[in-house]
Design a protein around this motif. Structure first.
Motif, PDB file in Angstrom:
ATOM      1  N   TYR A  85     -46.833  -9.761   3.284  1.00 40.14           N
ATOM      2  CA  TYR A  85     -46.983  -9.878   1.830  1.00 40.14           C
ATOM      3  C   TYR A  85     -48.381 -10.369   1.453  1.00 40.14           C
ATOM      4  O   TYR A  85     -49.026  -9.826   0.543  1.00 40.14           O
ATOM      5  CB  TYR A  85     -45.922 -10.830   1.292  1.00 40.14           C
ATOM      6  CG  TYR A  85     -46.140 -11.274  -0.134  1.00 40.14           C
ATOM      7  CD1 TYR A  85     -45.959 -10.388  -1.197  1.00 40.14           C
ATOM      8  CD2 TYR A  85     -46.521 -12.584  -0.427  1.00 40.14           C
ATOM      9  CE1 TYR A  85     -46.157 -10.795  -2.511  1.00 40.14           C
ATOM     10  CE2 TYR A  85     -46.714 -12.997  -1.731  1.00 40.14           C
ATOM     11  CZ  TYR A  85     -46.535 -12.099  -2.771  1.00 40.14           C
ATOM     12  OH  TYR A  85     -46.736 -12.501  -4.068  1.00 40.14           O
ATOM     13  N   LEU A  86     -48.864 -11.369   2.172  1.00 35.93           N
ATOM     14  CA  LEU A  86     -50.184 -11.922   1.867  1.00 35.93           C
ATOM     15  C   LEU A  86     -51.296 -10.922   2.172  1.00 35.93           C
ATOM     16  O   LEU A  86     -52.299 -10.852   1.447  1.00 35.93           O
ATOM     17  CB  LEU A  86     -50.393 -13.214   2.658  1.00 35.93           C
ATOM     18  CG  LEU A  86     -49.502 -14.384   2.204  1.00 35.93           C
ATOM     19  CD1 LEU A  86     -49.532 -15.512   3.218  1.00 35.93           C
ATOM     20  CD2 LEU A  86     -49.939 -14.888   0.832  1.00 35.93           C
ATOM     21  N   LEU A 107     -49.802 -17.293  10.526  1.00 25.92           N
ATOM     22  CA  LEU A 107     -49.761 -16.624  11.832  1.00 25.92           C
ATOM     23  C   LEU A 107     -50.099 -17.595  12.955  1.00 25.92           C
ATOM     24  O   LEU A 107     -49.445 -17.596  14.009  1.00 25.92           O
ATOM     25  CB  LEU A 107     -50.723 -15.437  11.838  1.00 25.92           C
ATOM     26  CG  LEU A 107     -50.287 -14.224  11.008  1.00 25.92           C
ATOM     27  CD1 LEU A 107     -51.413 -13.208  10.908  1.00 25.92           C
ATOM     28  CD2 LEU A 107     -49.048 -13.576  11.625  1.00 25.92           C
ATOM     29  N   PHE A 108     -51.113 -18.417  12.741  1.00 22.57           N
ATOM     30  CA  PHE A 108     -51.461 -19.431  13.738  1.00 22.57           C
ATOM     31  C   PHE A 108     -50.287 -20.391  13.940  1.00 22.57           C
ATOM     32  O   PHE A 108     -49.915 -20.703  15.071  1.00 22.57           O
ATOM     33  CB  PHE A 108     -52.701 -20.216  13.287  1.00 22.57           C
ATOM     34  CG  PHE A 108     -53.991 -19.686  13.834  1.00 22.57           C
ATOM     35  CD1 PHE A 108     -54.656 -20.342  14.848  1.00 22.57           C
ATOM     36  CD2 PHE A 108     -54.547 -18.531  13.327  1.00 22.57           C
ATOM     37  CE1 PHE A 108     -55.853 -19.859  15.353  1.00 22.57           C
ATOM     38  CE2 PHE A 108     -55.737 -18.030  13.817  1.00 22.57           C
ATOM     39  CZ  PHE A 108     -56.400 -18.697  14.836  1.00 22.57           C
ATOM     40  N   GLY A 109     -49.727 -20.869  12.830  1.00 21.30           N
ATOM     41  CA  GLY A 109     -48.616 -21.808  12.916  1.00 21.30           C
ATOM     42  C   GLY A 109     -47.391 -21.195  13.562  1.00 21.30           C
ATOM     43  O   GLY A 109     -46.709 -21.842  14.363  1.00 21.30           O
ATOM     44  N   ALA A 123     -55.195 -15.589  -0.106  1.00 20.11           N
ATOM     45  CA  ALA A 123     -54.115 -14.875   0.580  1.00 20.11           C
ATOM     46  C   ALA A 123     -54.452 -14.661   2.050  1.00 20.11           C
ATOM     47  O   ALA A 123     -53.604 -14.852   2.934  1.00 20.11           O
ATOM     48  CB  ALA A 123     -53.857 -13.533  -0.104  1.00 20.11           C
ATOM     49  N   LEU A 124     -55.690 -14.277   2.323  1.00 20.77           N
ATOM     50  CA  LEU A 124     -56.108 -14.051   3.707  1.00 20.77           C
ATOM     51  C   LEU A 124     -56.080 -15.353   4.499  1.00 20.77           C
ATOM     52  O   LEU A 124     -55.621 -15.387   5.650  1.00 20.77           O
ATOM     53  CB  LEU A 124     -57.513 -13.445   3.733  1.00 20.77           C
ATOM     54  CG  LEU A 124     -58.067 -13.085   5.116  1.00 20.77           C
ATOM     55  CD1 LEU A 124     -57.197 -12.033   5.787  1.00 20.77           C
ATOM     56  CD2 LEU A 124     -59.511 -12.597   5.001  1.00 20.77           C
ATOM     57  N   THR A 125     -56.555 -16.417   3.895  1.00 22.06           N
ATOM     58  CA  THR A 125     -56.569 -17.716   4.577  1.00 22.06           C
ATOM     59  C   THR A 125     -55.154 -18.194   4.872  1.00 22.06           C
ATOM     60  O   THR A 125     -54.855 -18.649   5.981  1.00 22.06           O
ATOM     61  CB  THR A 125     -57.295 -18.765   3.711  1.00 22.06           C
ATOM     62  OG1 THR A 125     -58.616 -18.310   3.412  1.00 22.06           O
ATOM     63  CG2 THR A 125     -57.372 -20.097   4.442  1.00 22.06           C
ATOM     64  N   ALA A 167     -62.752 -22.815   9.109  1.00 22.93           N
ATOM     65  CA  ALA A 167     -63.730 -21.743   9.291  1.00 22.93           C
ATOM     66  C   ALA A 167     -64.103 -21.083   7.968  1.00 22.93           C
ATOM     67  O   ALA A 167     -65.272 -20.754   7.729  1.00 22.93           O
ATOM     68  CB  ALA A 167     -63.183 -20.704  10.263  1.00 22.93           C
ATOM     69  N   MET A 168     -63.112 -20.887   7.091  1.00 20.20           N
ATOM     70  CA  MET A 168     -63.365 -20.222   5.814  1.00 20.20           C
ATOM     71  C   MET A 168     -63.742 -21.203   4.708  1.00 20.20           C
ATOM     72  O   MET A 168     -64.055 -20.796   3.595  1.00 20.20           O
ATOM     73  CB  MET A 168     -62.127 -19.420   5.397  1.00 20.20           C
ATOM     74  CG  MET A 168     -61.749 -18.333   6.382  1.00 20.20           C
ATOM     75  SD  MET A 168     -60.275 -17.426   5.859  1.00 20.20           S
ATOM     76  CE  MET A 168     -60.031 -16.342   7.269  1.00 20.20           C
TER      77      MET A 168
END
Length: 290
Positions: A42-43, A64-66, A56-58, A96-97
């Motif tokens: 969705y994001l 995904l990392f979590g 949304a990307l962040t 990073a972002m």
């Protein structure tokens, strides 16, 4: 052993015992992966259609990392001393972002601009504390899904970026319905990804104060657990008597509620949910008043 991926049995989720029910029935575990995949997809769609694209990307990267960290823990069953540090890795996308406002409201000193230290210290700390406290308030059907859903809904109320959580909340509520009924466990992959969602969304929306108030029951629960382990070497434990649960010590929020009284699993979960609901409502009211 070779696994035939064409076999239906190979697609069945691994089961875990439900120790708080008579007979310890086995329940499919790790269904939190549905939350990770659905929320991330969705994001990414929001990013594609340029709707709060950077945030949304962040947030997708953090989830995904979590999710991977939680899945890894489900695989190898990490000790708490290592598990507590894994959310630091999931905070890397935020660092990073460089997402989130470095100016943060504090209770004692008003608004403070932490500058680069916000990304190096504050953001990882928020992610780590939130994820671990969310993960520690679990073990009963519904706790790992119903209570975070309440907090997530509260954060959506106060944030202008609420579109980011529409589908994640919908998926979490769907999982909560089946989790509360004892049909599935979300596993660490679920609790980790949900915790990181709350922390990351809070940072992206600059509503850290709201999160702290909303998850205060989680923080109290973790302090009770850690205090008993570090000071008395005692672990939180609920005792099953028939189809009811009780506790002979105050070592967590659940054992506090069930201390010297016999309650059903659903009653304990509902009381915990009510407490989280009250603190989340208070958090929203404080935000409205400021």
């Amino acid at each position: 052993m070779n696994m035939d991926w064409r076999s239906p049995r190979s697609l069945v989720f691994k089961k875990a015992k439900d120790y708080h029910k008579p007979g310890n029935p086995e329940v499919p575990n790790g269904l939190g992966v549905i939350y990770v995949l659905g929320s991330s997809a969705y994001l990414f769609l929001l990013y594609f259609f340029d709707v709060n694209s950077d945030e949304a990307l962040t947030l997708a990267a953090c989830i995904l990392f979590g999710g991977f960290m939680g899945l890894f823990d489900d695989w190898v069953d990490l000790r708490w001393r290592y598990k507590a540090l894994t959310p630091l890795i999931a905070s890397l996308p935020l660092i990073a972002m460089r997402k989130g406002d470095t100016v943060m409201a504090t209770y004692l000193f008003g608004k403070v601009d932490f500058g680069i230290y916000f990304y190096l210290i504050i953001a990882p700390l928020i992610v780590t504390v939130t994820t671990n406290t969310i993960n520690q308030l679990g073990g009963l059907n519904g706790l790992e899904t119903v209570c975070p859903s309440i907090v997530m809904a509260g954060l959506m109320v106060v944030s202008q970026k609420r579109v980011l959580l529409i589908v994640p909340l919908a998926i979490l509520l769907l999982l909560a319905y089946f989790n509360y009924r004892g049909k599935l466990f979300v596993g660490n992959v679920g609790s980790f990804s949900v915790g990181i969602t709350l922390a990351s969304f809070t940072i992206l929306s600059n509503i850290e104060q709201t999160l702290v108030i909303a998850i205060s029951p989680y923080i109290i629960n973790s302090l009770l657990i850690l205090g008993n382990i570090l000071l008395f070497r005692r672990r939180a434990e609920l005792i099953l008597k028939g189809n009811r649960l009780t506790s002979n010590g105050i070592r967590s929020l659940q054992t506090l509620i069930a201390y010297k009284r016999e309650l059903t699993e659903h009653q304990i979960v509902l009381i915990c949910s009510l407490i989280v609901g009250l603190t989340t409502f208070l958090a929203v009211m404080v935000w409205t008043a400021t």
